[in-house]
Scaffold this active site. Structure first.
Site: not given
Ligand SMILES: *Cc1c(COP(=O)(O)O)cnc(C)c1O
Length: 320
Positions: A54, A79
């Site tokens: 992210k 969250s």
């Molecule tokens: C947010 C997240 C996902 C999913 O990602 P998207 O872009 O919402 O599909 C998968 N794994 C982890 C560890 C995440 O933090």
């Protein structure tokens, strides 16, 4: 901003995040290859800053702010890993960050977000709507809202994961990607189509909430109830307009994993690769284990999306 993202946007994101993000390792395990009869390469975003991919999307989105946007600040709701990613990216760029988090969010996540200098606004997840609160704060205070997945600059940033993977390992027969709101999968898709055009793309969702498969079948974004699953990063109730648009056109197929399969994948990661992966990060590998018979002899990529899990919880999941 209302434009669908392209691979050029992923390349731009790669340049912007390069001085700040880790180029995460690609790992392999001889024992896993032998067990599955395939060549499996793992892109390890559990080693990314804040412990998940992210950071890439958040940093790319914030680094595109105008000077006025930077001064006023960013707001988001999450969250989980996106909260910490926005807080850290904002700190690095000197942008004030406001993060809307449920009042019952894990104390460690709230502390980590505050530790990066984020201002946390609590809400009640049972009676209030986080998107509304985020939107209201944006309007009142002139903040720019950066949502967790449905934003072209976020998608472009997430696409740098698969870009690095293909640049390092070359063509793949198939790539398996954890799927929540679809930012990681749609970004991966842009990179795969540019760098390994014949690679089959699979989105993997928790069995308790397979909204993407339903959405593509139906031809429009399906909304579901928050799924009950240990994969807390894959609990969004729907895809976004941007992510659905890319996913419906390009993704080969969808698969699901049960909580039990996720725990078995966590155990395999610890046993064979000595790495801690959070349940959501195990979705791709759980699907590969399930589909091993049809993947024999192929080169298969798996994105490990994150490694953030409270160690007490990790221990109790593995002990059960
Ligand atoms: C947010 C997240 C996902 C999913 O990602 P998207 O872009 O919402 O599909 C998968 N794994 C982890 C560890 C995440 O933090």
């Amino acid at each position: 901003m209302s434009q669908s993202p392209t691979y050029d946007d992923v390349r731009g994101a790669a340049t912007r995040i390069e001085p700040y993000a880790h180029r995460t390792p690609v790992l392999r395990s001889r024992l896993i290859d032998e067990q599955l009869g395939a060549e499996v390469v793992f892109k390890c975003e559990n080693f990314q800053r804040v412990g998940a991919f992210k950071f890439r999307g958040a940093f790319n989105a914030l680094s595109r702010f105008t000077p006025e946007q930077r001064r006023a600040g960013v707001v988001t709701y999450s969250s989980g890993n996106h909260a910490q990613a926005v807080a850290l990216a904002a700190q690095l760029l000197g942008i004030p960050a406001t993060i809307v988090m449920p009042h019952d969010a894990p104390a460690a996540k709230v502390a980590a977000t505050k530790g990066y200098g984020g201002q946390v606004v609590a809400y009640d997840r049972y009676t209030e709507d986080r998107e509304e609160i985020g939107g209201a704060l944006a309007a009142e205070r002139g903040l720019t809202l950066i949502p967790p997945y449905d934003h072209p600059h976020v998608i472009a940033g997430q696409g740098t994961v698969a870009k690095e993977l293909f640049e390092e390992v070359g063509d793949l027969d198939a790539l398996f990607v954890p799927l929540g709101g679809g930012g990681l999968l749609s970004g991966s898709t842009l990179s795969a189509r540019a760098l390994s055009p014949d690679c089959r793309l699979y989105g993997v969702e928790p069995e308790a909430g397979a909204k993407a498969a339903q959405s593509v079948r139906q031809g429009s974004v399906v909304h579901i109830d928050t799924p009950k699953t240990i994969a807390d990063g894959a609990q969004p109730q729907h895809l976004g307009a941007f992510t659905f648009d890319v996913i419906r056109r390009e993704v080969t197929d969808f698969h699901t994993a049960t909580d039990r399969e996720l725990v078995e994948a966590m155990r395999a990661f610890a046993t064979f690769m000595k790495i801690v992966v959070e349940p959501t990060g195990c979705l791709g590998f759980a699907a590969v284990r399930d589909l091993a018979a049809q993947l024999r002899g192929q080169r298969v990529g798996v994105i490990i999306s994150g490694g953030n899990i409270d160690l007490g919880r990790y221990a109790s999941l593995l002990a059960a």
